[in-house]
Design a protein around this motif. Sequence first.
Motif, mmCIF file in Angstrom:
data_model
loop_
_atom_site.group_PDB
_atom_site.id
_atom_site.type_symbol
_atom_site.label_atom_id
_atom_site.label_comp_id
_atom_site.label_asym_id
_atom_site.label_seq_id
_atom_site.Cartn_x
_atom_site.Cartn_y
_atom_site.Cartn_z
ATOM 1 N N LEU A 149 0.807 -1.218 0.000
ATOM 2 C CA LEU A 149 0.000 0.000 0.000
ATOM 3 C C LEU A 149 0.841 1.270 0.000
ATOM 4 O O LEU A 149 0.317 2.365 -0.065
ATOM 5 C CB LEU A 149 -0.906 0.025 1.245
ATOM 6 C CG LEU A 149 -1.946 -1.081 1.356
ATOM 7 C CD1 LEU A 149 -2.681 -0.953 2.681
ATOM 8 C CD2 LEU A 149 -2.936 -1.030 0.225
ATOM 9 N N SER A 150 2.170 1.143 0.095
ATOM 10 C CA SER A 150 3.029 2.291 0.336
ATOM 11 C C SER A 150 3.004 3.324 -0.792
ATOM 12 O O SER A 150 3.355 4.472 -0.573
ATOM 13 C CB SER A 150 4.461 1.822 0.590
ATOM 14 O OG SER A 150 4.957 1.165 -0.551
ATOM 15 N N ALA A 163 0.379 4.343 -2.289
ATOM 16 C CA ALA A 163 -1.003 4.802 -2.413
ATOM 17 C C ALA A 163 -1.092 6.320 -2.508
ATOM 18 O O ALA A 163 -0.222 7.059 -2.031
ATOM 19 C CB ALA A 163 -1.810 4.332 -1.216
ATOM 20 N N LEU A 164 -2.202 6.772 -3.108
ATOM 21 C CA LEU A 164 -2.537 8.185 -3.166
ATOM 22 C C LEU A 164 -1.390 9.021 -3.728
ATOM 23 O O LEU A 164 -0.828 9.877 -3.057
ATOM 24 C CB LEU A 164 -2.932 8.699 -1.766
ATOM 25 C CG LEU A 164 -4.112 7.975 -1.094
ATOM 26 C CD1 LEU A 164 -4.331 8.520 0.285
ATOM 27 C CD2 LEU A 164 -5.366 8.104 -1.924
ATOM 28 N N THR A 184 -11.373 5.363 -0.230
ATOM 29 C CA THR A 184 -10.550 4.174 -0.449
ATOM 30 C C THR A 184 -11.380 2.935 -0.165
ATOM 31 O O THR A 184 -12.493 3.007 0.356
ATOM 32 C CB THR A 184 -9.315 4.180 0.473
ATOM 33 O OG1 THR A 184 -9.732 3.961 1.821
ATOM 34 C CG2 THR A 184 -8.562 5.492 0.375
ATOM 35 N N LYS A 189 -7.470 3.831 -5.993
ATOM 36 C CA LYS A 189 -6.825 2.530 -5.864
ATOM 37 C C LYS A 189 -5.408 2.712 -5.320
ATOM 38 O O LYS A 189 -4.815 3.776 -5.442
ATOM 39 C CB LYS A 189 -6.763 1.813 -7.228
ATOM 40 C CG LYS A 189 -8.101 1.341 -7.740
ATOM 41 C CD LYS A 189 -7.921 0.583 -9.056
ATOM 42 C CE LYS A 189 -9.252 0.068 -9.585
ATOM 43 N NZ LYS A 189 -9.086 -0.670 -10.859
ATOM 44 N N HIS A 190 -4.890 1.631 -4.733
ATOM 45 C CA HIS A 190 -3.546 1.633 -4.198
ATOM 46 C C HIS A 190 -2.642 0.889 -5.182
ATOM 47 O O HIS A 190 -2.679 -0.336 -5.251
ATOM 48 C CB HIS A 190 -3.510 0.958 -2.827
ATOM 49 C CG HIS A 190 -4.364 1.642 -1.800
ATOM 50 N ND1 HIS A 190 -5.724 1.459 -1.721
ATOM 51 C CD2 HIS A 190 -4.033 2.515 -0.829
ATOM 52 C CE1 HIS A 190 -6.205 2.187 -0.724
ATOM 53 N NE2 HIS A 190 -5.198 2.834 -0.171
ATOM 54 N N SER A 212 -2.956 -3.225 -8.848
ATOM 55 C CA SER A 212 -3.354 -2.512 -7.642
ATOM 56 C C SER A 212 -3.696 -3.507 -6.541
ATOM 57 O O SER A 212 -3.987 -4.682 -6.804
ATOM 58 C CB SER A 212 -4.567 -1.607 -7.914
ATOM 59 O OG SER A 212 -5.745 -2.385 -8.094
#
Length: 295
Positions: free
Chosen positions: A18-19, A21-22, A56, A67-68, A125
């Motif tokens: 997840l690192s 993400a965004l 999310t 999405k991550h 993802s």
Amino acid sequence: MATSSLSGAALQASRAALSAALADQPPSTLTSAEEGLEPGEIQEVNMEAQAEGIRTVFSDPTNFNVKHPLYSPWTLWFDSPATKGRNMPQTPVSAFPQTPIPQTPGAAAAQGWMEDIKRVISFDSVEEFWGLYNNIIPPSQLPQKANYYLFKEGIIPAWEDEANKNGGKWSIQLPKDKNRLNVDKMWLYTMLAAIGETFDPSPTDSENGSQSLITGVIVSTRPQFYRLSIWTRLAPSGVDEDGLRERIEGVGKYFKISVLGYPEGAKLAGPLATEVEFLSHKDSEKKGKPKKIVV
């Protein structure tokens, strides 16, 4: 917020996935005049308003709009006796459309074997990974002689592929009767560590030719045992160049301790069981006793 049910190793790998993400939003292409600003004036951004529009999968599992992304896209492959030489009306991965095998030099070299393997789906993802995982049959319920292959997109699960031909694999063989309740968890944690890029923490820099050692992971079911494998793009030779052997051993130790959950000094070999062992693909083809690395 619900508490995660993943244990330490899986949670660590999932967080690593997840690192990315965004990702940062691209800068505006409007001029100051078009945005209603005086020259030199800085536009204020309402971060709270922006955050309110982000949904999310953790806050809205159905209607999420962010999405991550994973560091690399991955492809799941599958084969079993039921897929060899014929098309079955239903397979454990039938919920997903099958796509053709890419025509790479490696695929051409492995053409005979690759005729029986099914390329299931690619994803990039965290959300797509869990959607896939939740819709396929776990290893404990697969037929005998079946295999799942999870490889980075563009790499086929064959020794002949350019990304694999100079590498090798870490593997462990586990008796079926004693591990039927554990193999699904082990396979999940192995996949999470792979897509989370935690097996090989060395920096990845494509511009300078530095790449993650990991090309793919495999779970195989056999009449009396399960086998879990991690494929690498390189294998140590007689001369340890650039600390490669240390990196390879690091992958094996992480696999044994953090993913599979065994103590570092545990002896695992026994009837139908092996230690966590590394063998280069080239040594696998040689006659005689191969040179293995054991952790």
